[in-house]
Design an enzyme around this catalytic site. Structure first.
Site, mmCIF file in Angstrom:
data_model
loop_
_atom_site.group_PDB
_atom_site.id
_atom_site.type_symbol
_atom_site.label_atom_id
_atom_site.label_comp_id
_atom_site.label_asym_id
_atom_site.label_seq_id
_atom_site.Cartn_x
_atom_site.Cartn_y
_atom_site.Cartn_z
ATOM 1 N N ARG A 189 0.815 -1.214 0.000
ATOM 2 C CA ARG A 189 0.000 0.000 0.000
ATOM 3 C C ARG A 189 0.847 1.262 0.000
ATOM 4 N NH1 ARG A 189 -5.016 -1.578 4.126
ATOM 5 N NH2 ARG A 189 -6.088 -2.959 2.655
ATOM 6 N N ASP A 192 -14.069 -11.085 -2.862
ATOM 7 C CA ASP A 192 -13.303 -12.191 -2.295
ATOM 8 C C ASP A 192 -14.072 -12.738 -1.093
ATOM 9 O OD1 ASP A 192 -13.053 -10.132 -0.541
ATOM 10 O OD2 ASP A 192 -10.999 -10.628 0.027
ATOM 11 N N LEU A 211 5.078 -21.152 -0.572
ATOM 12 C CA LEU A 211 3.864 -20.325 -0.561
ATOM 13 C C LEU A 211 2.630 -21.097 -1.029
ATOM 14 C CD1 LEU A 211 3.001 -17.496 0.222
ATOM 15 C CD2 LEU A 211 3.584 -16.694 -2.074
ATOM 16 N N GLN A 264 -6.071 -16.841 -1.393
ATOM 17 C CA GLN A 264 -6.157 -17.977 -0.463
ATOM 18 C C GLN A 264 -4.998 -18.017 0.527
ATOM 19 O OE1 GLN A 264 -9.038 -20.567 -1.019
ATOM 20 N NE2 GLN A 264 -9.436 -18.421 -1.395
ATOM 21 N N THR A 265 -4.400 -16.874 0.787
ATOM 22 C CA THR A 265 -3.219 -16.850 1.644
ATOM 23 C C THR A 265 -3.292 -15.623 2.560
ATOM 24 O OG1 THR A 265 -2.008 -17.799 -0.214
ATOM 25 C CG2 THR A 265 -0.702 -17.010 1.639
ATOM 26 N N GLU A 322 -1.808 -9.031 -4.911
ATOM 27 C CA GLU A 322 -3.113 -9.687 -5.063
ATOM 28 C C GLU A 322 -2.969 -11.165 -5.425
ATOM 29 O OE1 GLU A 322 -5.790 -8.615 -4.081
ATOM 30 O OE2 GLU A 322 -5.359 -6.488 -3.806
ATOM 31 N N TYR A 370 -12.054 -11.481 -9.241
ATOM 32 C CA TYR A 370 -11.672 -10.762 -8.022
ATOM 33 C C TYR A 370 -10.437 -9.893 -8.241
ATOM 34 C CZ TYR A 370 -9.043 -9.468 -4.063
ATOM 35 O OH TYR A 370 -8.300 -8.703 -3.224
#
Length: 367
Positions: A27, A140, A82, A44-45, A39, A122
């Site tokens: 950000r 999401d 990851l 899912q993380t 993104e 998304y």
DNA sequence: AAATCGTGGCG
DNA sequence: TCGCCAAGATT
């Protein structure tokens, strides 16, 4: 919602965001490359997991051009641990698309962004709203939770057909001058206040707007059908060591853990001939030797169990239970038909291994 | 359109 | 230990 209700909600919601907005690495600015990378990683993380990966990835690949030209080995190594590794492959595909098809200039609409590999509805909405000010929802898990609770939407969020119900409900709530902030507010509010467990909506100024909170049904939302539990799968890993190092197997380029490296693995199911008769340990060892001979032309010697607990690892839809075995092969063995090679300890540091492999290595090394 | 695709954290 | 969850996309 009536127009005046809607405006009151927007004002309160954006005020909440202005006070509680999280300061996150992605950000710092609104460069599409940085926002896009975050993104994809955040799919899912959780934020906490992503942050160190994000910093490392940006340092390794500072620009979309760097990423498009990266060797796959380094790409996967940077992504190692990851999960959902197709994200990494699609990341580079999209980078090449931007460089080659868009001359390095990012498309600026959600519709165009969705044409890039790994970018679905998304992610396209998130990037378009945050980077380019498009008034479009980014739907999401947080959005499903927040707005199903706000408006008491009963539609099953697991059914993709119901996405449009949420899209239509959210769109008119987006302040036209702050679409990116609105979508990020949804994420912050959803992950910090309107949480799956122990939500604290009631402690905020937004409480009056949440219809489900008002009638005590907050936890009944979102409506979602349950997923099947992971299917048990039994495997054997054969740890083979020589003066060259350890023999590792490179997995196929598609499917689970694509392109990653593990000890040679054999599914117990592939050792059965016909019916699901349980094999005795003696018989299993014999069949594993036969399997290596038939599939890879390799002759195992000294095959025996490693005296440690089996390794268990849970994927989204599978639960692996891996029995560790050790063996040797003649050092002049022909590896032409084996999808892998010898790795020294130094060489191992360069390649990407999945977490389940790290578990196996740790278990083996605990001897 | 249902299945596939990782991992870590938490109650 | 287990089930569920976390900023989904692809086939």
């Amino acid at each position: 919602m009536t127009p005046s209700e809607r405006e009151a909600f927007q004002t309160a919601f954006m005020a909440w965001y202005d006070e509680h907005r999280r300061d996150l690495p992605w950000r710092q600015n609104q460069e599409p490359y940085r926002v896009w990378l975050s993104e994809i990683m955040l799919q899912q993380t959780q934020v906490q997991t992503v942050i160190p990966y994000y910093e490392r990835f940006l340092a390794t690949f500072p620009t979309v051009e760097d990423l498009s030209a990266a060797p796959e080995e380094l790409l996967l190594k940077t992504w190692e641990g990851l999960g959902y590794y197709s994200r990494a492959r699609n990341l580079q595909k999209a980078a090449k698309q931007v460089v080659d098809d868009y001359q390095g200039k990012w498309p600026q609409t959600s519709a165009e962004l969705e044409k890039l590999a790994g970018i679905g509805p998304y992610t396209a909405g998130a990037i378009a709203s945050i980077c380019f000010g498009e008034v479009v929802p980014a739907i999401d898990g947080n959005a499903f939770r927040v707005f199903s609770r706000l408006l008491k939407i009963d539609a099953d969020i697991v059914n993709p057909k119901n996405r449009s119900i949420f899209y239509d409900a959210i769109l008119p709530l987006i302040p036209k001058d702050r679409p990116g902030d609105f979508n990020q507010a949804v994420m912050d509010f959803g992950s910090q206040v309107c949480t799956a467990k122990n939500p604290t909506v009631g402690d905020t100024e937004l409480a009056p707007f949440f219809r489900s909170y008002q009638d005590g049904t907050l936890l009944d939302y979102p409506v979602k059908t349950k997923k099947a539990k992971p299917k048990p799968v039994a495997l054997f890993a054969v740890v083979i060591e020589s003066e060259e190092g350890f023999l590792f197997q490179k997995r196929p380029s598609t499917g689970l853990l694509a392109n990653l490296t593990t000890y040679p693995l054999v599914m117990a199911e592939d050792l059965q001939d016909g019916e699901s008769e349980l094999l005795m340990p003696e018989e299993q060892m014999t069949r594993i030797e036969a399997y290596f001979k038939e599939a890879y032309g390799l002759t195992l010697a000294h095959l025996k169990p490693v005296p440690v607990k089996p390794v268990t690892h849970v994927f989204t839809h599978l639960k692996w239970t891996i029995t560790l075995l050790s063996a040797t092969i003649a050092k002049d063995s022909d590896l032409a038909f084996f999808p892998g090679e010898w790795y020294s300890k130094a060489a191992l540091a360069e390649i990407a291994m999945p977490t389940v492999q790290k578990k196996m290595a740790q278990r083996f090394d605990s001897l």
